[in-house]
Design a protein around this motif. Sequence first.
Motif, PDB file in Angstrom:
ATOM      1  N   PRO A 189       0.837  -1.204   0.000  1.00  0.00           N
ATOM      2  CA  PRO A 189       0.000   0.000   0.000  1.00  0.00           C
ATOM      3  C   PRO A 189       0.871   1.253   0.000  1.00  0.00           C
ATOM      4  O   PRO A 189       1.847   1.342   0.744  1.00  0.00           O
ATOM      5  N   MET A 190       0.542   2.214  -0.864  1.00  0.00           N
ATOM      6  CA  MET A 190       1.331   3.442  -1.017  1.00  0.00           C
ATOM      7  C   MET A 190       0.421   4.659  -0.968  1.00  0.00           C
ATOM      8  O   MET A 190      -0.720   4.606  -1.413  1.00  0.00           O
ATOM      9  N   VAL A 191       0.954   5.755  -0.428  1.00  0.00           N
ATOM     10  CA  VAL A 191       0.283   7.053  -0.466  1.00  0.00           C
ATOM     11  C   VAL A 191       1.242   8.040  -1.116  1.00  0.00           C
ATOM     12  O   VAL A 191       2.413   7.727  -1.356  1.00  0.00           O
ATOM     13  N   ILE A 192       0.759   9.231  -1.383  1.00  0.00           N
ATOM     14  CA  ILE A 192       1.580  10.252  -2.042  1.00  0.00           C
ATOM     15  C   ILE A 192       2.831  10.526  -1.213  1.00  0.00           C
ATOM     16  O   ILE A 192       2.772  10.690   0.003  1.00  0.00           O
ATOM     17  N   GLY A 193       3.993  10.561  -1.897  1.00  0.00           N
ATOM     18  CA  GLY A 193       5.265  10.838  -1.250  1.00  0.00           C
ATOM     19  C   GLY A 193       6.087   9.606  -0.914  1.00  0.00           C
ATOM     20  O   GLY A 193       7.277   9.702  -0.658  1.00  0.00           O
ATOM     21  N   GLU A 194       5.469   8.427  -0.885  1.00  0.00           N
ATOM     22  CA  GLU A 194       6.216   7.201  -0.573  1.00  0.00           C
ATOM     23  C   GLU A 194       6.962   6.714  -1.805  1.00  0.00           C
ATOM     24  O   GLU A 194       6.654   7.090  -2.939  1.00  0.00           O
ATOM     25  N   ARG A 195       7.962   5.852  -1.563  1.00  0.00           N
ATOM     26  CA  ARG A 195       8.809   5.342  -2.644  1.00  0.00           C
ATOM     27  C   ARG A 195       8.651   3.834  -2.778  1.00  0.00           C
ATOM     28  O   ARG A 195       8.557   3.126  -1.775  1.00  0.00           O
ATOM     29  N   VAL A 196       8.672   3.387  -4.040  1.00  0.00           N
ATOM     30  CA  VAL A 196       8.632   1.956  -4.338  1.00  0.00           C
ATOM     31  C   VAL A 196       9.581   1.706  -5.503  1.00  0.00           C
ATOM     32  O   VAL A 196       9.489   2.358  -6.541  1.00  0.00           O
ATOM     33  N   SER A 197      10.541   0.817  -5.321  1.00  0.00           N
ATOM     34  CA  SER A 197      11.528   0.444  -6.343  1.00  0.00           C
ATOM     35  C   SER A 197      12.237   1.663  -6.934  1.00  0.00           C
ATOM     36  O   SER A 197      12.534   1.703  -8.117  1.00  0.00           O
ATOM     37  N   GLY A 198      12.481   2.674  -6.115  1.00  0.00           N
ATOM     38  CA  GLY A 198      13.182   3.866  -6.585  1.00  0.00           C
ATOM     39  C   GLY A 198      12.293   4.921  -7.205  1.00  0.00           C
ATOM     40  O   GLY A 198      12.756   5.989  -7.575  1.00  0.00           O
ATOM     41  N   TYR A 199      11.006   4.648  -7.346  1.00  0.00           N
ATOM     42  CA  TYR A 199      10.045   5.603  -7.904  1.00  0.00           C
ATOM     43  C   TYR A 199       9.276   6.254  -6.757  1.00  0.00           C
ATOM     44  O   TYR A 199       8.939   5.611  -5.774  1.00  0.00           O
TER      45      TYR A 199
END
Length: 108
Positions: A68-78
Amino acid sequence: MVRFLVVTFSMIVALAVQAKQDPTAPLGWSAPATNGIKSVNKVAPLPKLQSIVCPQSGDCSAILNGQPMVIGERVSGYTVRHIEPELVTLARGGKTWKLQLFSLEVKQ
């Protein structure tokens, strides 16, 4: 017998030396020296958008690569820049990507 062993050994050494060379390379060509440093620019693949959840009140969240992601978080460098009901905007290195929940192409 000794002569056979010497001939066999010399053939093995010749084959080992030949195996280190590229048989398709032009004559006299050698690979550039890298000083033991390998520079491989691997870019992480674009995360997979699996779901978007938008509550009645509050900000939307998205499931990217099972997290789960929200604005501003990072996933795999994105970095997640924006989340809409059917679209997530990611940024990395000054570039942006828009991941759509549903494809606009309809196959018949």
